[in-house]
Design an enzyme around this catalytic site. Structure first.
Site: not given
Ligand code: ADP
Ligand code: MG
Length: 307
Positions: A36, A30-31, A33, A142, A38, A51
């Site tokens: 980590g 999904l993504g 950062g 954040d 996800v 995650k």
């Molecule tokens: N609960 C969720 N449902 C859908 N997409 C998610 C969810 N959590 C994270 N994502 C996707 O994953 C990406 C990275 O997650 P994130 O928790 O922000 O990671 P990091 O802590 O490394 O920044 C987010 O920008 C989003 O696109």
């Molecule tokens: Mg993030």
């Protein structure tokens, strides 16, 4: 430090919790950062977001924050499912499972809807979520476009809890553009006003058609001032009608996020407080949406107090 960022977790892979035994099938990434990756996963037919943390310590801090929140609030109990470790490629990787939010970031949502007026509803719902977090003694810290998903009729969810900080503590995780310390507008201390400042910058970032905010990113922090952001809020027709709100948030004069939420609601609904170049909320259906989202919010608060 354990790092697994070179491991590919292919669709179809089964992630099995070593301690709690939960099994999740990976569907897709999904993504990603700084903290980590996800993945969209399924347990049976139910989709979840899973995650995997790059750094076990940071990951554990996020899990602890989510655990505390879920003890305090029913809505976070519904958001956070469980945490565990998995064995992948002979490495032990910590993960947690949360609700899957089928949404997009604020800019993308506004683009898809084709009307900037949605920002008033999104702003209201996000402020309500922040106010709930603040009531429980936490600051999100954040705040940024990537950490917020918008779905359905402007439903909003905060999805990254790495920055969550107890009120009164020093803020550790932030993003320069949204951080009031970088704008010489206050300390990096976890208090309502810290999040309200970042929220104001977020609203500017979401509605900025001129890429002006983007250009500030290349400016030295010592040259940045709150007046630059205030000027942006005044020039942008979508934020101009809420100028009074932006001034208070950027100058840190709101007493609490509850007060900020009340003023946002008042300014958006008050026809007489339009800015000079403002057209007001154009679509009547959006007013209905806004009213509905307030009702929903009041309902949630009542549920919380009665529960
Ligand atoms: N609960 C969720 N449902 C859908 N997409 C998610 C969810 N959590 C994270 N994502 C996707 O994953 C990406 C990275 O997650 P994130 O928790 O922000 O990671 P990091 O802590 O490394 O920044 C987010 O920008 C989003 O696109
Ligand atoms: Mg993030």
């Amino acid at each position: 430090m354990t790092t697994w960022s070179d491991i590919t977790v292919a669709p179809g892979t089964l992630v099995k919790g070593v301690w709690r035994g939960g099994v999740y099938r990976i569907e897709r990434l999904l993504g990603e950062g700084a903290n980590g990756r996800v993945y969209l996963v399924r347990k049976g037919n139910t989709p979840y977001a899973l995650k995997m943390g790059f750094d076990p310590l940071d990951h554990q801090m996020e899990v602890n924050a989510l655990l505390s929140l879920s003890r305090q609030s029913a809505s976070w109990r519904r958001f956070f499912r469980e945490s565990d470790d998995a064995e992948l490629d002979g490495r032990r990787i910590p993960f947690f499972v949360m609700k899957y939010i089928d949404g997009v970031n604020i800019r993308e949502f506004l683009k898809r809807k084709g009307s900037m007026d949605w920002i008033y509803v999104i702003g209201h719902n996000l402020l309500s979520r922040l106010a709930e977090l603040h009531k429980h003694g936490w600051i999100y810290a954040d705040m940024k476009l990537e950490n917020i998903l918008v779905y359905g009729y402007a439903g909003v969810e905060l999805i990254d809890y790495c920055g969550l900080t107890a009120k009164g503590r020093a803020v550790k995780q932030f993003t320069e553009l949204y951080d009031r310390g970088t704008w010489n507008a206050g300390d990096r201390v976890a208090e309502d006003s810290y999040d309200l400042f970042a929220f104001a910058v977020l609203m500017l970032a979401a509605t900025d058609q001129t890429r002006k905010l983007h250009s500030f990113q290349h400016m030295l922090p010592q040259n940045r001032t709150v007046d630059m952001l205030l000027e942006m809020a005044r020039e942008n027709p979508h934020t101009a009608r809420l100028y009074g709100w932006f001034k208070q948030a950027l100058e840190g004069t709101f007493v609490s996020s509850q007060q900020a939420l009340a003023l946002w609601r008042k300014l958006v609904l008050d026809r007489n407080m339009r800015g000079p170049r403002d057209t007001g909320i154009a679509a009547p259906w959006l007013k209905v949406c806004f009213a509905a989202s307030i009702m929903l919010c009041v309902g949630t608060v009542c549920y919380f107090w009665l529960a």
